[in-house]
Design an enzyme around this catalytic site. Structure first.
Site, short mmCIF file in Angstrom:
data_model
loop_
_atom_site.label_atom_id
_atom_site.label_comp_id
_atom_site.label_asym_id
_atom_site.label_seq_id
_atom_site.Cartn_x
_atom_site.Cartn_y
_atom_site.Cartn_z
N LYS A 1 -1.54 2.79 12.36
CA LYS A 1 -1.46 2.54 10.92
C LYS A 1 -2.83 2.23 10.32
O LYS A 1 -3.12 2.60 9.19
CB LYS A 1 -0.50 1.38 10.65
N GLU B 1 5.72 -4.17 11.52
CA GLU B 1 4.99 -4.98 10.56
C GLU B 1 4.82 -4.13 9.30
O GLU B 1 4.35 -3.00 9.38
CB GLU B 1 3.60 -5.36 11.12
N ARG C 1 3.29 3.87 24.87
CA ARG C 1 3.35 4.32 23.50
C ARG C 1 3.18 5.83 23.47
O ARG C 1 2.66 6.43 24.41
CB ARG C 1 2.28 3.64 22.65
P1 ATP Z 1 0.06 0.65 14.72
O1 ATP Z 1 -0.94 0.44 15.82
O2 ATP Z 1 0.24 2.06 14.33
O3 ATP Z 1 -0.15 -0.25 13.55
P2 ATP Z 1 1.89 -1.23 15.64
O4 ATP Z 1 2.36 -1.36 17.04
O5 ATP Z 1 0.90 -2.23 15.17
O6 ATP Z 1 1.43 0.24 15.39
P3 ATP Z 1 4.28 -2.21 14.54
O7 ATP Z 1 4.73 -2.17 13.14
O8 ATP Z 1 3.93 -3.52 15.14
O9 ATP Z 1 3.08 -1.23 14.63
O10 ATP Z 1 5.28 -1.43 15.48
C1 ATP Z 1 6.67 -1.60 15.48
C2 ATP Z 1 7.20 -1.14 16.81
O11 ATP Z 1 6.84 0.22 17.05
C3 ATP Z 1 6.59 -1.95 17.94
O12 ATP Z 1 7.62 -2.34 18.81
C4 ATP Z 1 5.64 -1.02 18.62
O13 ATP Z 1 5.56 -1.28 19.98
C5 ATP Z 1 6.27 0.37 18.32
N1 ATP Z 1 5.23 1.40 18.29
C6 ATP Z 1 4.10 1.41 17.55
N2 ATP Z 1 3.36 2.49 17.82
C7 ATP Z 1 4.03 3.21 18.76
C8 ATP Z 1 3.77 4.42 19.47
N3 ATP Z 1 2.67 5.13 19.24
N4 ATP Z 1 4.69 4.84 20.35
C9 ATP Z 1 5.81 4.14 20.56
N5 ATP Z 1 6.12 2.99 19.94
C10 ATP Z 1 5.24 2.51 19.06
MG MG Z 2 1.34 -4.19 15.50
#
Ligand code: ATP
Ligand code: MG
Length: 561
Positions: free
Chosen positions: A274, A38, A264
């Site tokens: 983020k 995102e 994760r």
């Molecule tokens: P954040 O919580 O940091 O905003 P998010 O999951 O909301 O992370 P996205 O942009 O939706 O961020 O993530 C894109 C991809 O990265 C998703 O498939 C998510 O599962 C993966 N991802 C996010 N954080 C991690 C992590 N700490 N370890 C492994 N994969 C991750």
């Molecule tokens: Mg997300």
């Protein structure tokens, strides 16, 4: 001879095993994965794990990996983030070819599918407010209650949805909900919201829309449109999978993606979220998304971590289904392995102390031959100036040496690396009694750092010729959070921000050729660590970020354990 990069180990994990089985059984002719960020912030090292997994699997199985922006929330998303994410994925070494997609490309189709659900009686327009929806939702132990609008006529819902799209209603006035089961034990199935009203300008679709699909409604259908065979995501989405499967079953989608969840990445002493990183930036705890202390990919790059180091780290930690926290030292261990192989060695002095070699002629300069990288003979040697006045590190001298201090002190001989042995013959002090300068003699027979009579000083010091060294700013870094598990057990993570996470040294000195080092290039300052030229470097003054010290905290802990 060039040293070959160590080949990546053959990998196996539960996701690769699933993919391999699907390929063998003919369930997936071409393996198609995607990385679906995102664009509401910069990517962090957790995302790097996901990128390496998704692009890695696609490459290993001869398939492809899409980069898809899940841009369903215009309030939080920006073009700046889209650009940064693309740059970071490329820098990590991955290429999506022509397969760049946006959930916003599918808005028209997603809207039509929401209409399909309403027509089938599988969705309805709800007039409850956000608070109302929460009240009716129930809890983990109590079932929810049906909304008073749940049984409104299909025609009425269709009319209201069209008017929502036309902009007749303000934010939050109405939503579209899937009509599943308000008593489902899984709360995600209690009539989840699939469309909401958001009057905001979208970075790509501008003002074309004022209704947007929720992430949960857009995500699986986007995978289906793109023909994703393996939708790989993190464990927190496991409980959403029944909803994704329900939507796929009830919609005329062109393919049926399957979701697989992995743990994760969590790292000690930092936060991979983020939302938190955005706060660190906005509240001025760091100087931006690419601050070298940030666990972002751009921060790691600016700090001096090579992409190969992040890829090696991802391979080293592997992929599993159980949540765990990885030691920050393990990340450094992986990155240090690459830096050790690839970084040229140089001399730099962080806290300089002058040494005058009294038996060396004033005005004379000798050239010392110094090996650029003992790990890489192809890196060759260089010539470094040696003169009567030198700089050494202040803490390499003690006037009254402590019991285990073997470096320079009055009357003691040490080796200057790749130069000569010197013996301290005296000190010069200021009015407060602080040592400001050392006097020494050198032994001309020890040129290159070896003595013909087999003398072996206990210490070898780095040094610089005072007449040639150039001033530099050096920034030293420590963990961003003092707490190894920031924010856990209800603690306020902002209270454990490390006030000493950055130390700026303005009086450092380096070898003259480092003045021209391009931003992003990394060298090892002998004995002090790896340092990366920062983009704040000017022609007047190089600026270096310490990437990390030479000390390996992680391997040592492993050996003991
Ligand atoms: P954040 O919580 O940091 O905003 P998010 O999951 O909301 O992370 P996205 O942009 O939706 O961020 O993530 C894109 C991809 O990265 C998703 O498939 C998510 O599962 C993966 N991802 C996010 N954080 C991690 C992590 N700490 N370890 C492994 N994969 C991750
Ligand atoms: Mg997300």
């Amino acid at each position: 001879m060039t040293s070959e990069p160590t080949p990546a180990p053959a990998r196996s994990d539960f996701i690769r095993d699933i993919v391999a089985a699907d390929v063998r059984a003919g369930r997936a002719k071409t393996v198609v994965t995607r990385f679906p960020p995102e664009p509401n912030g910069y990517l962090h090292i957790g995302h790097a794990k996901s990128i390496c997994l998704n692009f890695g699997i696609a490459a290993e199985f001869g398939g492809r990996c899409h980069l898809r922006f899940d841009d369903t929330n215009p309030v939080k998303e920006e073009q700046e983030y889209i650009d940064a994410i693309e740059a970071d994925v490329r820098w990590l070494g991955f290429d999506w070819g022509e397969h760049l997609y946006y959930a916003s490309d599918y808005f028209e189709q997603l809207f039509a599918w929401a209409v399909t659900l309403i027509e089938q009686g599988l969705a309805y327009v709800d007039d409850l407010t956000a608070d109302g929806i929460r009240e009716y939702r129930g809890t983990l132990t109590e079932p929810g209650r049906n909304s008073p609008w749940r049984d409104r006529l299909v025609a009425e819902s269709l009319d209201l949805f069209a008017r929502m799209r036309a902009g007749e209603f303000p934010n939050g006035a109405r939503v579209v909900r899937a009509r599943i089961d308000m008593a489902a034990p899984n709360i995600n199935l209690r009539d989840p919201v699939i469309y909401r009203i958001v009057h905001a300008t979208h970075p790509r679709t501008g003002d074309a829309w004022c209704v947007y699909p929720t992430y949960d409604f857009a995500h699986g259908q986007s995978d289906a449109i793109e023909g994703i065979t393996h939708s790989i995501c993190t464990l927190e989405f496991e409980v959403h999978r029944p909803l994704y499967d329900w939507l796929i079953e009830n919609l005329p989608v062109p393919s049926t993606p399957h979701q697989y969840e992995f743990a994760r990445l969590n790292l000690t002493h930092t936060v991979l979220s983020k939302r938190v990183l955005l706060r660190l930036v906005n509240e001025g705890h760091v100087r931006g998304w690419d601050d070298p202390r940030m666990p972002t990919i751009s921060g790691a790059r600016r700090r001096g971590y090579p992409a190969e180091g992040l890829r090696d780290f991802a391979a080293m930690i592997g992929v599993a289904k159980a949540d765990a926290v990885v030691e920050f030292g393990q990340l450094e261990y992986a990155v240090r392995g690459v830096l050790n192989r690839t970084s040229q060695r140089r001399f730099g002095v962080l806290d300089p102390m002058k040494v005058v070699i009294e038996n060396y002629p004033a005005g004379q300069t000798d050239m010392m031959t110094v090996v650029n990288n003992p790990e890489d003979p192809a890196a060759g040697t260089r010539e470094v100036e040696f003169g009567r006045e030198l700089w050494i590190e202040r803490d390499d001298f003690m006037e009254e040496p402590a019991p285990k201090f073997f470096r320079l002190s009055p009357g003691r001989e040490v080796r200057l690396r790749n130069a000569f042995f010197i013996t301290c013959t005296g000190v010069v002090k200021d009015a407060e009694g602080r040592v400001t300068e050392l006097r020494a003699t050198y032994d001309p027979a020890t040129r290159g750092g070896d003595s013909p009579d087999g003398r072996r000083p206990k210490a070898t010091l780095h040094w610089l010729s005072a007449a040639h060294a150039v001033p530099a700013e050096v920034r030293l870094y420590d963990h961003l959070f003092t707490d190894p598990f920031p924010g856990s057990d209800g603690r306020d993570l902002f209270e454990s921000i490390n006030p000493a996470s950055e130390t700026i040294l303005t009086g450092a000195l380096v070898e003259p050729d480092l003045a021209g080092l391009a931003a992003g290039e990394t060298v090892q300052f002998e004995r002090l660590g790896y340092f990366c030229a920062d983009r704040d470097t000017t022609t007047a003054r190089p600026v270096f970020n310490r990437t990390m010290t030479l000390k390996d905290t992680w391997a040592k802990v492993q050996a003991k354990g």
